[in-house]
Design a protein around this motif. Structure first.
Motif, PDB file in Angstrom:
ATOM      1  N   SER A 280       7.091   2.391   4.042  1.00 22.43           N
ATOM      2  CA  SER A 280       7.342   3.743   3.529  1.00 22.43           C
ATOM      3  C   SER A 280       6.065   4.552   3.310  1.00 22.43           C
ATOM      4  CB  SER A 280       8.113   3.669   2.212  1.00 22.43           C
ATOM      5  OG  SER A 280       7.324   3.067   1.198  1.00 22.43           O
ATOM      6  N   ALA A 281       4.907   3.920   3.466  1.00 22.30           N
ATOM      7  CA  ALA A 281       3.634   4.575   3.137  1.00 22.30           C
ATOM      8  C   ALA A 281       3.462   5.910   3.851  1.00 22.30           C
ATOM      9  CB  ALA A 281       2.476   3.638   3.466  1.00 22.30           C
ATOM     10  N   ALA A 282       3.803   5.971   5.138  1.00 23.51           N
ATOM     11  CA  ALA A 282       3.604   7.194   5.911  1.00 23.51           C
ATOM     12  C   ALA A 282       4.424   8.357   5.360  1.00 23.51           C
ATOM     13  CB  ALA A 282       3.962   6.942   7.378  1.00 23.51           C
ATOM     14  N   ASN A 283       5.540   8.054   4.720  1.00 24.02           N
ATOM     15  CA  ASN A 283       6.376   9.114   4.140  1.00 24.02           C
ATOM     16  C   ASN A 283       5.675   9.849   3.005  1.00 24.02           C
ATOM     17  OD1 ASN A 283       8.447   8.292   5.860  1.00 24.02           O
ATOM     18  ND2 ASN A 283       9.372   6.942   4.330  1.00 24.02           N
ATOM     19  N   PHE A 284       4.646   9.216   2.441  1.00 27.52           N
ATOM     20  CA  PHE A 284       3.924   9.812   1.316  1.00 27.52           C
ATOM     21  C   PHE A 284       2.484  10.161   1.694  1.00 27.52           C
ATOM     22  CE2 PHE A 284       7.031   6.662  -0.333  1.00 27.52           C
ATOM     23  CZ  PHE A 284       7.932   7.560  -0.869  1.00 27.52           C
ATOM     24  N   GLY A 285       2.250  10.330   2.991  1.00 29.08           N
ATOM     25  CA  GLY A 285       0.939  10.724   3.468  1.00 29.08           C
ATOM     26  C   GLY A 285      -0.119   9.655   3.344  1.00 29.08           C
ATOM     27  N   LEU A 286       0.308   8.413   3.355  1.00 28.39           N
ATOM     28  CA  LEU A 286      -0.611   7.284   3.186  1.00 28.39           C
ATOM     29  C   LEU A 286      -0.709   6.527   4.498  1.00 28.39           C
ATOM     30  CD1 LEU A 286      -2.290   5.791   1.003  1.00 28.39           C
ATOM     31  CD2 LEU A 286      -0.247   4.428   0.515  1.00 28.39           C
ATOM     32  N   SER A 287      -1.926   6.396   5.015  1.00 26.83           N
ATOM     33  CA  SER A 287      -2.140   5.716   6.291  1.00 26.83           C
ATOM     34  C   SER A 287      -2.723   4.319   6.060  1.00 26.83           C
ATOM     35  CB  SER A 287      -3.097   6.533   7.167  1.00 26.83           C
ATOM     36  OG  SER A 287      -3.391   5.843   8.367  1.00 26.83           O
ATOM     37  N   ILE A 288      -2.082   3.319   6.675  1.00 25.81           N
ATOM     38  CA  ILE A 288      -2.552   1.935   6.604  1.00 25.81           C
ATOM     39  C   ILE A 288      -3.048   1.531   7.980  1.00 25.81           C
ATOM     40  CG2 ILE A 288      -1.870  -0.458   6.131  1.00 25.81           C
ATOM     41  CD1 ILE A 288       0.408   0.665   4.401  1.00 25.81           C
ATOM     42  N   PRO A 289      -4.295   1.063   8.116  1.00 28.32           N
ATOM     43  CA  PRO A 289      -5.264   0.708   7.077  1.00 28.32           C
ATOM     44  C   PRO A 289      -6.318   1.787   6.798  1.00 28.32           C
ATOM     45  CG  PRO A 289      -5.989  -0.201   9.140  1.00 28.32           C
ATOM     46  CD  PRO A 289      -4.712   0.542   9.436  1.00 28.32           C
ATOM     47  N   LYS A 290      -6.161   2.984   7.345  1.00 31.23           N
ATOM     48  CA  LYS A 290      -7.185   4.020   7.161  1.00 31.23           C
ATOM     49  C   LYS A 290      -7.405   4.344   5.684  1.00 31.23           C
ATOM     50  CE  LYS A 290      -8.282   8.835   8.272  1.00 31.23           C
ATOM     51  NZ  LYS A 290      -7.801  10.081   8.939  1.00 31.23           N
ATOM     52  N   ASP A 291      -6.319   4.517   4.946  1.00 31.70           N
ATOM     53  CA  ASP A 291      -6.431   4.869   3.535  1.00 31.70           C
ATOM     54  C   ASP A 291      -6.516   3.644   2.627  1.00 31.70           C
ATOM     55  OD1 ASP A 291      -6.318   7.544   4.163  1.00 31.70           O
ATOM     56  OD2 ASP A 291      -4.142   7.659   3.953  1.00 31.70           O
ATOM     57  N   VAL A 292      -5.817   2.601   3.007  1.00 32.41           N
ATOM     58  CA  VAL A 292      -5.829   1.378   2.194  1.00 32.41           C
ATOM     59  C   VAL A 292      -5.490   0.187   3.083  1.00 32.41           C
ATOM     60  CG1 VAL A 292      -3.396   1.633   1.506  1.00 32.41           C
ATOM     61  CG2 VAL A 292      -4.956   0.267   0.090  1.00 32.41           C
ATOM     62  N   SER A 293      -6.253  -0.891   2.921  1.00 32.41           N
ATOM     63  CA  SER A 293      -5.978  -2.136   3.635  1.00 32.41           C
ATOM     64  C   SER A 293      -5.101  -3.032   2.773  1.00 32.41           C
ATOM     65  CB  SER A 293      -7.281  -2.862   3.977  1.00 32.41           C
ATOM     66  OG  SER A 293      -7.960  -2.228   5.036  1.00 32.41           O
ATOM     67  N   ILE A 294      -4.276  -3.859   3.424  1.00 37.66           N
ATOM     68  CA  ILE A 294      -3.327  -4.705   2.708  1.00 37.66           C
ATOM     69  C   ILE A 294      -3.429  -6.144   3.203  1.00 37.66           C
ATOM     70  CG2 ILE A 294      -0.874  -5.213   2.343  1.00 37.66           C
ATOM     71  CD1 ILE A 294      -0.316  -2.243   2.573  1.00 37.66           C
ATOM     72  N   ILE A 295      -3.419  -7.091   2.238  1.00 39.53           N
ATOM     73  CA  ILE A 295      -3.296  -8.511   2.553  1.00 39.53           C
ATOM     74  C   ILE A 295      -2.193  -9.095   1.680  1.00 39.53           C
ATOM     75  CG2 ILE A 295      -4.388 -10.791   2.554  1.00 39.53           C
ATOM     76  CD1 ILE A 295      -7.075  -9.440   2.975  1.00 39.53           C
ATOM     77  N   GLY A 296      -1.209  -9.711   2.304  1.00 37.08           N
ATOM     78  CA  GLY A 296      -0.139 -10.396   1.575  1.00 37.08           C
ATOM     79  C   GLY A 296      -0.480 -11.868   1.424  1.00 37.08           C
ATOM     80  N   VAL A 297      -0.354 -12.395   0.220  1.00 33.16           N
ATOM     81  CA  VAL A 297      -0.688 -13.803  -0.011  1.00 33.16           C
ATOM     82  C   VAL A 297       0.534 -14.625  -0.422  1.00 33.16           C
ATOM     83  CG1 VAL A 297      -3.080 -13.320  -0.615  1.00 33.16           C
ATOM     84  CG2 VAL A 297      -1.347 -13.370  -2.428  1.00 33.16           C
ATOM     85  N   ASN A 298       1.685 -13.989  -0.514  1.00 31.05           N
ATOM     86  CA  ASN A 298       2.875 -14.703  -0.969  1.00 31.05           C
ATOM     87  C   ASN A 298       4.106 -14.197  -0.217  1.00 31.05           C
ATOM     88  OD1 ASN A 298       3.992 -16.693  -2.713  1.00 31.05           O
ATOM     89  ND2 ASN A 298       4.852 -15.076  -4.003  1.00 31.05           N
ATOM     90  N   MET A 299       4.024 -14.272   1.113  1.00 31.46           N
ATOM     91  CA  MET A 299       5.131 -13.819   1.946  1.00 31.46           C
ATOM     92  C   MET A 299       5.209 -14.693   3.187  1.00 31.46           C
ATOM     93  SD  MET A 299       3.417 -10.280   3.419  1.00 31.46           S
ATOM     94  CE  MET A 299       4.998  -9.643   3.963  1.00 31.46           C
ATOM     95  N   LEU A 300       6.377 -14.718   3.806  1.00 33.36           N
ATOM     96  CA  LEU A 300       6.573 -15.485   5.024  1.00 33.36           C
ATOM     97  C   LEU A 300       5.992 -14.735   6.212  1.00 33.36           C
ATOM     98  CD1 LEU A 300      10.283 -16.602   4.467  1.00 33.36           C
ATOM     99  CD2 LEU A 300       8.184 -17.772   3.756  1.00 33.36           C
ATOM    100  N   GLU A 301       5.574 -15.478   7.216  1.00 36.00           N
ATOM    101  CA  GLU A 301       4.967 -14.842   8.389  1.00 36.00           C
ATOM    102  C   GLU A 301       5.957 -13.932   9.120  1.00 36.00           C
ATOM    103  OE1 GLU A 301       1.414 -15.214   9.414  1.00 36.00           O
ATOM    104  OE2 GLU A 301       1.855 -15.384   7.273  1.00 36.00           O
ATOM    105  N   GLU A 302       7.236 -14.309   9.139  1.00 34.45           N
ATOM    106  CA  GLU A 302       8.216 -13.446   9.807  1.00 34.45           C
ATOM    107  C   GLU A 302       8.372 -12.114   9.084  1.00 34.45           C
ATOM    108  OE1 GLU A 302      10.797 -16.927   8.114  1.00 34.45           O
ATOM    109  OE2 GLU A 302       8.759 -16.665   8.885  1.00 34.45           O
ATOM    110  N   GLN A 303       8.185 -12.104   7.777  1.00 35.00           N
ATOM    111  CA  GLN A 303       8.209 -10.844   7.039  1.00 35.00           C
ATOM    112  C   GLN A 303       7.011  -9.977   7.422  1.00 35.00           C
ATOM    113  OE1 GLN A 303       8.552 -12.927   3.091  1.00 35.00           O
ATOM    114  NE2 GLN A 303       9.974 -11.275   2.639  1.00 35.00           N
ATOM    115  N   ALA A 304       5.837 -10.598   7.490  1.00 44.50           N
ATOM    116  CA  ALA A 304       4.618  -9.862   7.822  1.00 44.50           C
ATOM    117  C   ALA A 304       4.687  -9.260   9.215  1.00 44.50           C
ATOM    118  CB  ALA A 304       3.406 -10.782   7.704  1.00 44.50           C
TER     119      ALA A 304
END
Length: 335
Positions: free
Chosen positions: A248-272
């Protein structure tokens, strides 16, 4: 056969008091404890489980004692853990059953021991100094903890090495130039492992509490620029919420990873892999970890209650999986 009611009658207390003395969870006076223990010694009382163990008749069943999956916040990880345990015990010729925990943990464990249909117990969702661990250890019931708890003695457990997991993620952020990191979690405080890693790496953390749902993640994305203007990287301890944030980030003018980088540490690979952009992770092989837990459980049952085998402590970390949600910190302000 002596029952708990016989012990209670001889000691002059209720059956529930006998249960509390055995579990050690609720405060009971020393005098009452002495009377109950004297009655146990006099009658030779043993739980149904202990009696069956002495007779060599343990069933080929493993019980997964976990919180009620229908009442707790949803997570795909819970399903993967259950599936892994089922596979692990089935490969060794055992069956498994889920035993949801109510608000009265004493009653849950007592009933399980009295019914005596399980050869061993896998404890999930443990708390600090968990009384269930003390009770199962005292009753000599084979058990494995999926997680960890400080109880003052060694026991079998399988868990993630959280400090190492966080260090992998935070080191990657620092390598990319990100030193001000938001923490998406369902708790009201950042855990001590993550704080230690941040201190070691001289990085700053900001708490981003969220509900672990798609809507919870979307709400976090909506408020991100306003509430966290200095954060350039996010480490997420929630699986569904971070999917909601990323999609949903793009809906609020937020660009990933330009504006913020993300790392998930507690999720399944299929989710990622299912998100756009795909999320970088420290891989969590929940199914394989739980399958190993099931194997260790069966080995503990087959070894017997008087086994002198060393307790198994198994830690899992996971490799860093770089995808579209991480990039080097660029110059200038966010768009």
């Amino acid at each position: 056969m002596t029952t708990r009611a016989d012990v209670a009658k001889l000691a002059g207390v209720s059956e529930s008091t006998v249960s509390y003395v055995l579990s050690g969870k609720r405060p009971i006076s020393d005098e009452t404890k002495r009377r109950v223990q004297a009655a146990i010694d006099q009658t030779g009382y043993k739980s149904n489980y202990a009696a069956a163990a002495l007779a060599g008749g343990l069933p080929r069943m493993v019980t997964m004692m976990t919180s009620n999956l229908f009442l707790t916040p949803p997570s795909r990880i819970d399903g993967a853990l259950v599936d892994g345990i089922v596979a692990g015990v089935r490969e060794r010729g055992f069956h498994s059953v889920i035993w949801p925990i109510s608000n009265d943990d004493d009653s849950d464990v007592d009933v399980l021991l009295e019914l005596n249909f399980s050869g061993g117990v896998i404890l999930m969702n443990v708390i600090e100094n968990d009384p269930r661990v003390h009770l199962l250890n005292r009753e000599k019931v084979p058990f494995v903890v999926l997680g960890r708890t400080n109880v003052g003695f060694s026991y079998n457990f399988v868990d993630r090495d959280f400090e190492s997991v966080y260090r992998v993620a935070m080191s990657k952020f620092k390598q990319l130039g990100h030193t001000h990191i938001g923490v998406i979690t369902g708790h009201r405080a950042i855990n001590s492992y993550l704080k230690k890693v941040a201190k070691d790496l001289d990085m700053k953390l900001e708490l981003m509490t969220a509900v672990n749902s798609m809507d919870g993640g979307s709400l976090a994305a909506k408020n991100f620029k306003k509430n966290f203007p200095n954060v350039t990287g996010i480490i997420s301890l929630l699986d569904i919420a971070i999917v909601g944030f990323a999609t949903s980030a793009a809906n609020f003018g937020l660009s990933i990873p330009k504006d913020v980088s993300i790392i998930g540490v507690n999720m399944l690979e299929e989710q990622a892999l299912s998100t756009t952009p795909q999320i970088s992770t420290v891989a969590f092989n929940a199914y394989d970890m739980a399958k190993s837990c099931g194997r260790i459980m069966v080995e503990a049952i087959e070894a017997g209650k008087n086994s002198k085998n060393k307790k198994v402590s198994e830690y899992w970390i996971g490799d860093f999986m770089e995808r579209e949600s991480t990039a080097k910190l660029g110059g200038g302000s966010r768009g």
